[in-house]
Write a protein that holds these residues in place. Structure first.
Motif, PDB file in Angstrom:
ATOM      1  N   GLN A  21      36.784  -8.343  43.985  1.00 20.21           N
ATOM      2  CA  GLN A  21      36.172  -7.799  45.192  1.00 20.21           C
ATOM      3  C   GLN A  21      35.159  -6.716  44.820  1.00 20.21           C
ATOM      4  OE1 GLN A  21      37.230  -8.857  48.514  1.00 20.21           O
ATOM      5  NE2 GLN A  21      38.204 -10.467  47.311  1.00 20.21           N
ATOM      6  N   GLU A  68      31.622  -8.678  58.336  1.00 24.34           N
ATOM      7  CA  GLU A  68      32.424  -8.753  57.117  1.00 24.34           C
ATOM      8  C   GLU A  68      33.496  -9.830  57.242  1.00 24.34           C
ATOM      9  OE1 GLU A  68      35.184  -5.822  54.316  1.00 24.34           O
ATOM     10  OE2 GLU A  68      33.875  -4.987  55.881  1.00 24.34           O
ATOM     11  N   SER A 110      35.739 -18.200  52.162  1.00 23.21           N
ATOM     12  CA  SER A 110      37.036 -18.805  51.867  1.00 23.21           C
ATOM     13  C   SER A 110      37.050 -20.281  52.261  1.00 23.21           C
ATOM     14  CB  SER A 110      38.141 -18.044  52.604  1.00 23.21           C
ATOM     15  OG  SER A 110      39.402 -18.604  52.347  1.00 23.21           O
ATOM     16  N   SER A 170      33.521 -13.259  54.872  1.00 17.68           N
ATOM     17  CA  SER A 170      34.659 -13.553  53.995  1.00 17.68           C
ATOM     18  C   SER A 170      35.373 -14.836  54.421  1.00 17.68           C
ATOM     19  CB  SER A 170      35.638 -12.379  54.000  1.00 17.68           C
ATOM     20  OG  SER A 170      36.149 -12.149  55.306  1.00 17.68           O
ATOM     21  N   GLY A 208      33.456 -10.712  48.984  1.00 18.70           N
ATOM     22  CA  GLY A 208      33.926  -9.986  50.163  1.00 18.70           C
ATOM     23  C   GLY A 208      32.923  -8.935  50.567  1.00 18.70           C
ATOM     24  N   PRO A 260      42.799 -11.261  51.375  1.00 18.76           N
ATOM     25  CA  PRO A 260      41.616 -11.923  50.798  1.00 18.76           C
ATOM     26  C   PRO A 260      41.693 -12.031  49.272  1.00 18.76           C
ATOM     27  CG  PRO A 260      40.946 -10.351  52.468  1.00 18.76           C
ATOM     28  CD  PRO A 260      42.406 -10.129  52.250  1.00 18.76           C
TER      29      PRO A 260
END
Length: 622
Positions: free
Chosen positions: A57, A389, A397, A393, A160, A193
């Motif tokens: 991250q 955000e 994913s 993310s 991220g 995450p």
């Protein structure tokens, strides 16, 4: 306190020697198809490049970790510095950096632009050096002992966060990696995450370790370490955890302090690299070389043995010729059935393309619906940064999961095509990861547009006054008929009521506009991602198709070539003059002894490789 060596070169010498003998035997037999495969194997043994990807991250200390690992200040670090361009660190005679740019058109060659080493920190995806072209990576050559041992490090942008490069592009680099080190600092436990990213990385690369960084800053890192172990256990992720401190490592090297070096945890890391990266890669290389030598020896022995049998005993030679003719008929049938396995491959790729596209669109549509439902229930203007955000993310994913699903389906397709070759024995499956190279992927590079800011306090006051003016005027004029002044308590109260309603109506209208604007921004973002990711998926499937087609075409052609050579040699031996038979038999016997020795060497390598070391699971403590 220097960097320990990681690659013993001694085992490569006998492999190169035997490969050289096998290449010579194949060249003497005129088998250039085998020579090409064996020379490629020899190149892998001579230059064992082991790519290690550093991922994690944002703000987890990746660049500082690489600097400490190499004992050189090459990656920019600082609170206001972050990696935005993938950096490839390779060995070289002197420090040198090049910015690699994509071609102007699809399929065009890459362009390399020299970059001063001291300006590496200023290079971004919008660098003027790129001249408007897409930046692929930054390649840096360094004279470093660890890199000279065959290690190639890849510093990736953080995943991220709004505006980051995205996990999808990092996963594209993970596919071709020999090992991945995922960094997570010791300030907090693993987040959801991070666990999702670890799961994706673990499915693409078998050798993964979690680096618990910045242990020097957080005295409670041992509690975080224990919590991370429990998180990995619940997620059923067999990933070792190695606590490290780049700062302690740097001080230990500067002061030559062995105790500080032990506390930094880098000794455990080097042990992991030796046991799980270098040793595994050497074992994999030896397995591949053993298979190549054994396969080449079988192909060569078939032709040499058939000719020798025909020379020694014409009756057995005639029987061998009949057997070879039957085998040749089977091989020709296999060659004619090329259309069958190619049809299976083409149908599989077509089905896979449709399924992958549907899966991706279904995932993205679900994300868009969830985002719009949240927007309908909240004011997007107040939480737009966190919304962006979350959206970035979640989309990353989803793209990563779609990529993993593509990889699994590609492996199943390779196994299904291999079933067409059962007549010629076991067939080695190709490495479909070579067809999944997504270094040039644009996925995850989009950004979510900003919303128009809400009006200020003064504008809101004017809206209320404008609405109240009508109420005061209307009621004030009516009250004058009763002998009251225009401005009286009744007219002023009416103005307040009408002005308040006008303010509330305007507030609702502005909220509705923001929601519509936010929904449109989410749809544009998802559409842009879907458009580019669909293109990346098609290119990826084309590469998989070519890799599988070339692999199985080579299998069919080599089998037919070996039988053709054997049949021709046996037929020529049957008509050879008696005076030449003895001399030719001696030559064939010598060649067969060489081939038999090569096969024994390949077979001897297998028991030592039958039980490779299992990857470490659980935790590793310094």
């Amino acid at each position: 306190m220097g960097t320990p060596a990681t690659t013993p070169a001694a085992p490569a010498v006998p492999m190169l020697s035997v490969l050289g003998e096998t290449i010579a035997a194949a060249r003497a037999a005129g088998r250039n198809d085998l020579v090409g495969r064996l020379e490629a194997a020899a190149d892998r043994v001579r230059d064992p490049r082991r790519r290690i990807v550093i991922a994690g991250q944002l703000d987890q200390g990746k660049s500082r970790f690489i600097n400490a690992l190499l004992n050189v200040d090459i990656c920019p670090v600082g609170d206001d510095m972050t990696t935005t361009v993938p950096m490839l660190l390779v060995p070289g005679p002197e420090p040198r950096a090049e910015l690699v740019l994509a071609g102007l058109q699809q399929g065009a060659p890459e362009t390399r632009v020299p970059v001063p080493v001291d300006e590496i920190g200023s290079v971004t995806v919008r660098s003027p050096l790129a001249e408007g072209r897409r930046v692929l990576r930054l390649e840096v050559q360094l004279p470093n002992p660890l890199l000279a041992d065959g290690i190639v490090l890849v510093d990736t942008p953080g995943v991220g966060g709004h505006g980051s490069s995205g996990a999808a592009s990092v996963l594209g680099m993970v596919q071709a990696a020999d090992a991945v080190l995922v960094l997570s600092d010791a300030s907090t436990e693993l987040t959801e995450p991070e666990l999702a990213f670890l799961r994706q990385v673990r499915e693409l690369c078998p050798t993964v370790a979690l680096m618990l960084t910045k242990t020097d800053l957080y005295p409670h890192w041992r509690r975080v370490h224990e919590a991370d172990v429990q998180h990995l256990g619940r997620a059923r992720l067999e990933v070792p955890i190695i606590p490290v401190s780049a700062v302690l490592r740097t001080h230990a090297l500067r002061l030559q302090d062995q105790q500080l070096g032990l506390e930094s945890g880098f000794g455990v890391l080097y042990q992991f690299l030796r046991d799980q990266v270098v040793a595994r890669d050497q074992a994999a290389t030896r397995r591949a070389v053993s298979r190549d030598i054994h396969s080449a020896a079988e192909h060569l022995a078939l032709a040499l043995g058939s000719e020798l049998v025909a020379l020694r005993d014409p009756e057995q030679g005639a029987a061998a010729i009949r057997e070879l003719q039957v085998a040749r008929t089977s091989a020709e049938e296999l060659h004619r059935r090329t259309a069958a396995w190619q049809q299976t491959l083409a149908d599989g790729i077509t089905d896979l393309a449709g399924d992958v596209d549907h899966d991706l669109r279904d995932r993205l549509r679900g994300i868009a619906r969830t985002g719009e439902e949240w927007i309908d229930e909240n004011d997007p203007g107040k939480n737009w940064d966190s919304t962006a955000e979350w959206l970035t993310s979640t989309v990353d994913s989803a793209i990563g999961d779609n990529l993993l699903w593509t990889h699994k389906r590609a492996v199943l397709l390779a196994e299904r095509v291999a079933e067409h070759f059962t007549d010629i024995g076991a067939v080695e499956l190709p490495d479909v990861r070579t067809g999944l190279d997504a270094e040039e992927s644009w996925a995850g590079s989009g950004t979510l547009g900003d919303l128009e800011p809400d009006i200020g306090f003064g504008s809101k006051l004017l809206v209320g006054m404008r609405g109240s003016y009508g109420g005061v005027l209307m009621v004030g004029l009516a009250s004058t008929l009763a002998g009251l002044a225009m401005l009286n308590p009744i007219s002023i109260g009416a103005g307040v009521i009408v002005g308040g309603k006008a303010f509330r109506d305007d507030k609702q209208a502005r909220l509705a506009r923001r929601r519509n604007e936010a929904k449109a921004a989410v749809r544009r973002f998802v559409d842009d991602v879907a458009f580019q990711t669909a293109k990346d998926s098609k290119d990826r499937l084309h590469r998989i198709h070519r890799a599988l087609r070339d692999h199985y075409s080579g299998v069919a052609e080599r089998s037919l070539r070996s039988i053709d050579d054997s049949l021709r040699a046996a037929q020529e031996a049957a008509t050879m003059e008696s005076a030449r038979r003895t001399e030719r038999c001696q030559v064939l016997e010598r060649q067969l002894r060489v081939v038999a020795e090569l096969r024994r060497y390949a077979d001897a390598m297998q028991p030592a490789l039958a039980a490779p070391a299992e990857s470490s699971a659980g935790t590793v403590t310094p």
